[in-house]
Design a protein around this motif. Sequence first.
Motif, PDB file in Angstrom:
ATOM      1  N   MET A   1       0.842  -1.194   0.000  1.00  0.00           N
ATOM      2  CA  MET A   1       0.000   0.000   0.000  1.00  0.00           C
ATOM      3  C   MET A   1       0.879   1.245   0.000  1.00  0.00           C
ATOM      4  O   MET A   1       1.870   1.311   0.714  1.00  0.00           O
ATOM      5  N   ALA A   2       0.533   2.220  -0.832  1.00  0.00           N
ATOM      6  CA  ALA A   2       1.333   3.432  -0.916  1.00  0.00           C
ATOM      7  C   ALA A   2       1.260   4.213   0.382  1.00  0.00           C
ATOM      8  O   ALA A   2       0.231   4.257   1.062  1.00  0.00           O
ATOM      9  N   ARG A   3       2.389   4.822   0.722  1.00  0.00           N
ATOM     10  CA  ARG A   3       2.409   5.664   1.899  1.00  0.00           C
ATOM     11  C   ARG A   3       1.664   6.957   1.614  1.00  0.00           C
ATOM     12  O   ARG A   3       1.487   7.356   0.479  1.00  0.00           O
ATOM     13  N   ASP A   4       1.270   7.648   2.659  1.00  0.00           N
ATOM     14  CA  ASP A   4       0.476   8.853   2.538  1.00  0.00           C
ATOM     15  C   ASP A   4       1.155   9.934   3.364  1.00  0.00           C
ATOM     16  O   ASP A   4       1.577   9.653   4.481  1.00  0.00           O
ATOM     17  N   PRO A   5       1.310  11.135   2.866  1.00  0.00           N
ATOM     18  CA  PRO A   5       0.837  11.682   1.602  1.00  0.00           C
ATOM     19  C   PRO A   5       1.792  11.412   0.451  1.00  0.00           C
ATOM     20  O   PRO A   5       2.919  10.990   0.652  1.00  0.00           O
ATOM     21  N   GLN A   6       1.317  11.724  -0.742  1.00  0.00           N
ATOM     22  CA  GLN A   6       2.119  11.580  -1.956  1.00  0.00           C
ATOM     23  C   GLN A   6       2.575  12.963  -2.419  1.00  0.00           C
ATOM     24  O   GLN A   6       1.815  13.929  -2.383  1.00  0.00           O
ATOM     25  N   VAL A   7       3.846  13.052  -2.837  1.00  0.00           N
ATOM     26  CA  VAL A   7       4.387  14.303  -3.379  1.00  0.00           C
ATOM     27  C   VAL A   7       4.803  14.044  -4.816  1.00  0.00           C
ATOM     28  O   VAL A   7       5.522  13.090  -5.101  1.00  0.00           O
ATOM     29  N   ARG A   8       4.373  14.911  -5.740  1.00  0.00           N
ATOM     30  CA  ARG A   8       4.692  14.731  -7.147  1.00  0.00           C
ATOM     31  C   ARG A   8       4.634  16.072  -7.855  1.00  0.00           C
ATOM     32  O   ARG A   8       4.159  17.066  -7.306  1.00  0.00           O
ATOM     33  N   MET A   9       5.154  16.077  -9.082  1.00  0.00           N
ATOM     34  CA  MET A   9       4.988  17.256  -9.915  1.00  0.00           C
ATOM     35  C   MET A   9       3.570  17.293 -10.458  1.00  0.00           C
ATOM     36  O   MET A   9       2.981  16.258 -10.764  1.00  0.00           O
ATOM     37  N   ALA A  10       3.032  18.495 -10.577  1.00  0.00           N
ATOM     38  CA  ALA A  10       1.683  18.634 -11.108  1.00  0.00           C
ATOM     39  C   ALA A  10       1.649  18.290 -12.584  1.00  0.00           C
ATOM     40  O   ALA A  10       2.628  18.479 -13.315  1.00  0.00           O
ATOM     41  N   THR A  11       0.533  17.765 -13.020  1.00  0.00           N
ATOM     42  CA  THR A  11       0.295  17.510 -14.434  1.00  0.00           C
ATOM     43  C   THR A  11      -0.792  18.467 -14.911  1.00  0.00           C
ATOM     44  O   THR A  11      -1.373  19.239 -14.134  1.00  0.00           O
ATOM     45  N   THR A  12      -1.083  18.417 -16.198  1.00  0.00           N
ATOM     46  CA  THR A  12      -2.118  19.306 -16.733  1.00  0.00           C
ATOM     47  C   THR A  12      -3.480  19.036 -16.090  1.00  0.00           C
ATOM     48  O   THR A  12      -4.303  19.944 -15.985  1.00  0.00           O
ATOM     49  N   GLU A  13      -3.685  17.785 -15.635  1.00  0.00           N
ATOM     50  CA  GLU A  13      -4.954  17.469 -14.981  1.00  0.00           C
ATOM     51  C   GLU A  13      -5.105  18.167 -13.630  1.00  0.00           C
ATOM     52  O   GLU A  13      -6.214  18.326 -13.118  1.00  0.00           O
ATOM     53  N   ASP A  14      -3.977  18.577 -13.037  1.00  0.00           N
ATOM     54  CA  ASP A  14      -4.037  19.248 -11.728  1.00  0.00           C
ATOM     55  C   ASP A  14      -4.339  20.731 -11.836  1.00  0.00           C
ATOM     56  O   ASP A  14      -4.718  21.359 -10.842  1.00  0.00           O
ATOM     57  N   LEU A  15      -4.129  21.324 -13.004  1.00  0.00           N
ATOM     58  CA  LEU A  15      -4.205  22.776 -13.103  1.00  0.00           C
ATOM     59  C   LEU A  15      -5.584  23.354 -12.761  1.00  0.00           C
ATOM     60  O   LEU A  15      -5.655  24.382 -12.072  1.00  0.00           O
ATOM     61  N   PRO A  16      -6.701  22.752 -13.208  1.00  0.00           N
ATOM     62  CA  PRO A  16      -7.993  23.328 -12.803  1.00  0.00           C
ATOM     63  C   PRO A  16      -8.165  23.384 -11.287  1.00  0.00           C
ATOM     64  O   PRO A  16      -8.685  24.378 -10.751  1.00  0.00           O
ATOM     65  N   TRP A  17      -7.732  22.326 -10.591  1.00  0.00           N
ATOM     66  CA  TRP A  17      -7.828  22.348  -9.117  1.00  0.00           C
ATOM     67  C   TRP A  17      -6.919  23.420  -8.537  1.00  0.00           C
ATOM     68  O   TRP A  17      -7.304  24.133  -7.598  1.00  0.00           O
ATOM     69  N   ILE A  18      -5.688  23.564  -9.061  1.00  0.00           N
ATOM     70  CA  ILE A  18      -4.773  24.591  -8.559  1.00  0.00           C
ATOM     71  C   ILE A  18      -5.397  25.976  -8.730  1.00  0.00           C
ATOM     72  O   ILE A  18      -5.401  26.798  -7.797  1.00  0.00           O
ATOM     73  N   HIS A  19      -5.954  26.254  -9.899  1.00  0.00           N
ATOM     74  CA  HIS A  19      -6.549  27.566 -10.149  1.00  0.00           C
ATOM     75  C   HIS A  19      -7.777  27.792  -9.272  1.00  0.00           C
ATOM     76  O   HIS A  19      -8.025  28.920  -8.809  1.00  0.00           O
ATOM     77  N   GLU A  20      -8.529  26.728  -9.017  1.00  0.00           N
ATOM     78  CA  GLU A  20      -9.736  26.866  -8.178  1.00  0.00           C
ATOM     79  C   GLU A  20      -9.364  27.110  -6.718  1.00  0.00           C
ATOM     80  O   GLU A  20      -9.953  27.958  -6.042  1.00  0.00           O
TER      81      GLU A  20
ATOM     82  N   ASP B   1       5.504  29.275 -17.132  1.00  0.00           N
ATOM     83  CA  ASP B   1       6.875  29.025 -16.685  1.00  0.00           C
ATOM     84  C   ASP B   1       6.937  28.343 -15.324  1.00  0.00           C
ATOM     85  O   ASP B   1       7.935  27.705 -15.001  1.00  0.00           O
ATOM     86  N   ASN B   2       5.904  28.508 -14.524  1.00  0.00           N
ATOM     87  CA  ASN B   2       5.915  27.923 -13.193  1.00  0.00           C
ATOM     88  C   ASN B   2       5.911  26.400 -13.248  1.00  0.00           C
ATOM     89  O   ASN B   2       5.346  25.796 -14.154  1.00  0.00           O
ATOM     90  N   VAL B   3       6.518  25.819 -12.237  1.00  0.00           N
ATOM     91  CA  VAL B   3       6.404  24.386 -11.989  1.00  0.00           C
ATOM     92  C   VAL B   3       5.661  24.230 -10.671  1.00  0.00           C
ATOM     93  O   VAL B   3       6.006  24.887  -9.684  1.00  0.00           O
ATOM     94  N   TYR B   4       4.645  23.397 -10.663  1.00  0.00           N
ATOM     95  CA  TYR B   4       3.863  23.176  -9.453  1.00  0.00           C
ATOM     96  C   TYR B   4       4.180  21.797  -8.877  1.00  0.00           C
ATOM     97  O   TYR B   4       4.237  20.812  -9.613  1.00  0.00           O
ATOM     98  N   LEU B   5       4.393  21.758  -7.579  1.00  0.00           N
ATOM     99  CA  LEU B   5       4.543  20.503  -6.853  1.00  0.00           C
ATOM    100  C   LEU B   5       3.287  20.313  -6.015  1.00  0.00           C
ATOM    101  O   LEU B   5       2.794  21.263  -5.393  1.00  0.00           O
ATOM    102  N   VAL B   6       2.786  19.088  -5.986  1.00  0.00           N
ATOM    103  CA  VAL B   6       1.482  18.804  -5.382  1.00  0.00           C
ATOM    104  C   VAL B   6       1.628  17.766  -4.283  1.00  0.00           C
ATOM    105  O   VAL B   6       2.400  16.807  -4.419  1.00  0.00           O
ATOM    106  N   VAL B   7       0.880  17.950  -3.195  1.00  0.00           N
ATOM    107  CA  VAL B   7       0.707  16.933  -2.169  1.00  0.00           C
ATOM    108  C   VAL B   7      -0.715  16.402  -2.276  1.00  0.00           C
ATOM    109  O   VAL B   7      -1.672  17.174  -2.399  1.00  0.00           O
ATOM    110  N   ALA B   8      -0.856  15.079  -2.256  1.00  0.00           N
ATOM    111  CA  ALA B   8      -2.173  14.460  -2.320  1.00  0.00           C
ATOM    112  C   ALA B   8      -2.269  13.367  -1.267  1.00  0.00           C
ATOM    113  O   ALA B   8      -1.290  12.695  -0.955  1.00  0.00           O
ATOM    114  N   HIS B   9      -3.442  13.198  -0.707  1.00  0.00           N
ATOM    115  CA  HIS B   9      -3.730  12.102   0.214  1.00  0.00           C
ATOM    116  C   HIS B   9      -4.679  11.161  -0.522  1.00  0.00           C
ATOM    117  O   HIS B   9      -5.871  11.462  -0.663  1.00  0.00           O
ATOM    118  N   GLY B  10      -4.101  10.061  -1.028  1.00  0.00           N
ATOM    119  CA  GLY B  10      -4.904   9.201  -1.884  1.00  0.00           C
ATOM    120  C   GLY B  10      -5.278   9.961  -3.141  1.00  0.00           C
ATOM    121  O   GLY B  10      -4.450  10.656  -3.735  1.00  0.00           O
TER     122      GLY B  10
END
Length: 594
Positions: free
Chosen positions: A1-20, A48-57
């Motif tokens: 089972m993956a550990r929690d939280p997860q840290v990753r680079m944002a993808t294009t799918e994350d951008l609407p949530w970031i903007h919201e 130009d920005n790079v976004y790093l995201v934390v997610a829980h599941g």
Amino acid sequence: MARDPQVRMATTEDLPWIHELRHRVYARELGQHPPHPSGQLHDGLDGDNVYLVVAHGPVRTGFVSVTPPGAGRYALEKYLTREELPVLAEDGVFEVRLLTVEPERRSTAAAPLLMYAALRWIAARGGRRVVAMGRTDLLPMYLATGLRPAGRTVRSGAPTFEVLTGSVRELSRAAAGRHRAAVDRLRARTDWRLDVPFAFPPDGCEHGGASFTAIGTDFTDLGRRHRIVAADVLDAWFPPAPGVRAALAEDPAWTARTSPPAGAEGLLARIAAARALPVETLAVGAGSSDLIYRAFGRWLTPDSRVLLTDPCYGEYAHVTERVIGCRVDRFRLRREDGWRIDPDRLAATVAAGDYDLVVLVNPNNPTGVHAPAAGLRPLLAAAPPRTRWWIDEAYIGYAGLTESLAALAATDPRVVVCASLSKMYALSGLRVAHLVAEPATAALLREWTPPWQLGLPAQLAAVAALGDPAYYTDRWLRTRALRRGLAAGLAALDATVTVEESVANFLTLTLPPDGPGAARMVAECRRHGVYLRDLTPLSPAYGGRAVRVAVRDTAENTRIVAACHAALETLRPGPAAGPATPRTVAATAAGPVG
């Protein structure tokens, strides 16, 4: 089972949530921007920005934004000019900003984890300094990380912010030192998905080869190597010569358990014969890095003056500046000159600089440009007698072995040539290199070489490789054809992308100034299993928009082109979800902005 939280680079799918989330926090919660009907808050630096995201599941809980120096501008410039804040004009400055956490997660470790992730990401890309803005009411938290006030405060909406800055090197030392217990606690519970190791490297140098993280440095599933294209490192695309493979396969149990010749005498003799050099002018090492550390550690002190070309192989800056602490100058190569060395300009620089050491990588990495030996010999002859020259010829076979300056190094006490067998002879995993110097210099370095420096597999393989020049000459010629095909495929993808070929086994892809930066391009290609090298850490001359691509075989080159095509399509600017707002610099309700 993956550990929690997860840290990753944002993808294009994350951008609407970031903007919201940005709209909820900075428009509605903090009142720094008027609410927008779209419910989203965009930014002029989004490309130009790079976004790093934390997610829980599956639930995203926070993000942080990093602006690389290649963007050419920073959000802080909305408030202060570079004259008012001179740190912004330095090389290697990354801006960290918009650390934002969902309200219900602000009491968790999400904010510290994002701060650490941003530091690791910046350090791995050669960042020298961080700038940030932090709310004055949260100043103790920022100071505890090692950030320090830059003597400027700004106001954005209701909050007041302190401008903060810190050396990446000192912040990294603090994270690995006095904050180590806290960092270890984060590590134990984090599913780390960034493209750099969680921990800082023990030698402080961020080396290349992120592709091995996809294979796994624990070596538990080497089959993963078949699912990725490792075009971020310059290992040969071809296998070693048949004689090398036969030597390693003949009796691997004996080879593994048997101590090698202590001084690599047979290998030295083979090098001398293959290169027509006196054996007393040679010393061997476990790769070029071994020879660099050993030689420079003997020759240089913190009082030494060193000249490096820029761009240049990053190990040289690390050893001279960070390990030894030399005074290092850069000889800037220019894109408009095709990255070529101007001998007259270099000669004038060396004559005026009173340097102890000048380093030339030829052919150069990462530009891939070769300086002909005919032009270098007069330059070296006219140089000051006290100046030593280190000529790195790791890729000289691709330019032609007749272009080597090894014969000059064997007689001129000011010149040393370092030659790796790793890349040209498909022996990267075995780590074999040698240097050529006049006999007294070579003898001193042999005295400082430990016995059994090279293992028996390495010695056997290198001797066999040097005994089959026809095989490798054919492979080097084939590399040229593969490189041209790869360059043509990449150039056909987008008219705004510039492809620069080299003489070696790699090329450079430069992205247009109005599109995504190199970091986002590299990250997007990794989603397709293709690893490329972001050249941002190696030189500010690349503007954060250059990617180095290693030449692979036909099938893998096809995958590289396909991944780059998909990445460019994904990252191509599309219709905005709402009108662009002014560049946003704000504090999260949970912690630092940058």
